[in-house]
Design an enzyme around this catalytic site. Sequence first.
Site, PDB file in Angstrom:
ATOM      1  CB  SER A 126     -29.946 -53.801 -14.747  1.00 62.24           C
ATOM      2  OG  SER A 126     -29.060 -55.094 -14.578  1.00 62.24           O
ATOM      3  CE  LYS A 164     -32.266 -56.353 -13.143  1.00 62.07           C
ATOM      4  NZ  LYS A 164     -33.052 -57.115 -14.233  1.00 62.07           N
TER       5      LYS A 164
END
Lengths: 208, 208
Positions: A126, A164
Amino acid sequence: MVVLTRRQREIFNFLRSNHNSFARPPSLDELCIALEMASRGSLYKHIMALIAAGLVEPFTGNKRAGVRLTAKALKQELKTGHRLPFMGTIAAGKPIEALENRRSMIVPDELRTDKPCYVLQVRGDSMVEAGIFDGDWVVIEQRSYANNGEIVVALVDNCEATLKFIEQTPEQVLLVPANATMAALAYRPGQIEIQGVLVGQMRSYRSH
Amino acid sequence: MVVLTRRQREIFNFLRSNHNSFARPPSLDELCIALEMASRGSLYKHIMALIAAGLVEPFTGNKRAGVRLTAKALKQELKTGHRLPFMGTIAAGKPIEALENRRSMIVPDELRTDKPCYVLQVRGDSMVEAGIFDGDWVVIEQRSYANNGEIVVALVDNCEATLKFIEQTPEQVLLVPANATMAALAYRPGQIEIQGVLVGQMRSYRSH
DNA sequence: AAAAAAGAGAACATAAAGAAAACTTATTAA
DNA sequence: TTAATAAGTTTTCTTTATGTTCTCTTTTTT
């Protein structure tokens, strides 16, 4: 005092500046490779000279102790490496997989802050576009708040942890991956608990 | 002073950096697995040598005490580092900028091999798509040859150093960047000298 | 030109390392 | 209490790593 030849001094200087770049005291063969010499016998003569000069520990006794500088030859260097707890792996969408055994990992001072930090291993892609790959280690500063644009370890709905970019407004928290194939996800502030902020990253290319 | 063989030192180093990765002091069998050894008896000999050296607690007859480092050995851990020489910066197209004053940097064992290694700081974006960014540190195993597909420190025409993927054939050496805006360059084998192979990478996100 | 130093390469001896199996004894489970 | 298991100990054998020695050649210094 014994006087060294030019080559002997060269080899001694090499040992002095590289002795701790070996994972263990080097054998003559290993030193040959490092010095780009083809003949063990030739190196042997030089090492014998350094032993005679009291700069290298004699080989007497154990046959495989390796080439070690004497205390006299070593200038003491203070080692200040910090060991950080290794907390397990973080995979987007899963809780941090805690380790039953507590592990730790040496982390260079340059990759941490002076606040409490810990290490996680990343699973998943990710954050590839931010240069954080599957298998990389990340150093996390333990902290419950973050600035917009920082990369954070966020706990979503009290169960899944993820790494993130974060963008916060009073109304919502946006968790942004660095992967064109994945979408940013928006949450209410109450859903997100910040567990730390990325301060360092490490990768191994060893194959074995 | 007892002198350890290289293998004994290797095993001692392993214990020192991993002793707190076990839930309880490991048995010989557990250590065998961790060290990838097949024979308990062989390991036993090494452990006995470490006990004789005062680095591991003697076995008392209780069978579940496990292999435990002595206080003396733990104290030694604080003094012993994992430092590698920091050789300066590498920027594509420029020679490695050597440092006049020798610096060094702590590097985790996971990011190095047991061969001689050193650290460089990367300048430039030629390897961004491989996740190696401007300012990152790379750990290089000192080595004059490489396998195709490895990332190497290559010295071109004896003057400029660069960090690139390598693809070699008998006729030519191809240095391949990881950046779509840059082209691979082909050289004659004689033009290229391999100075090392990438084995680790580190990045700091500290703003300071 | 002579001497000293450095290097290559081959051959050698052997301690060290590893595997495997059998044995002994403490600990745990039944 | 006994049986089963886990863990340390010992032994034997084979392989390998590594220091050692030698001779010859090349390079550097005097």
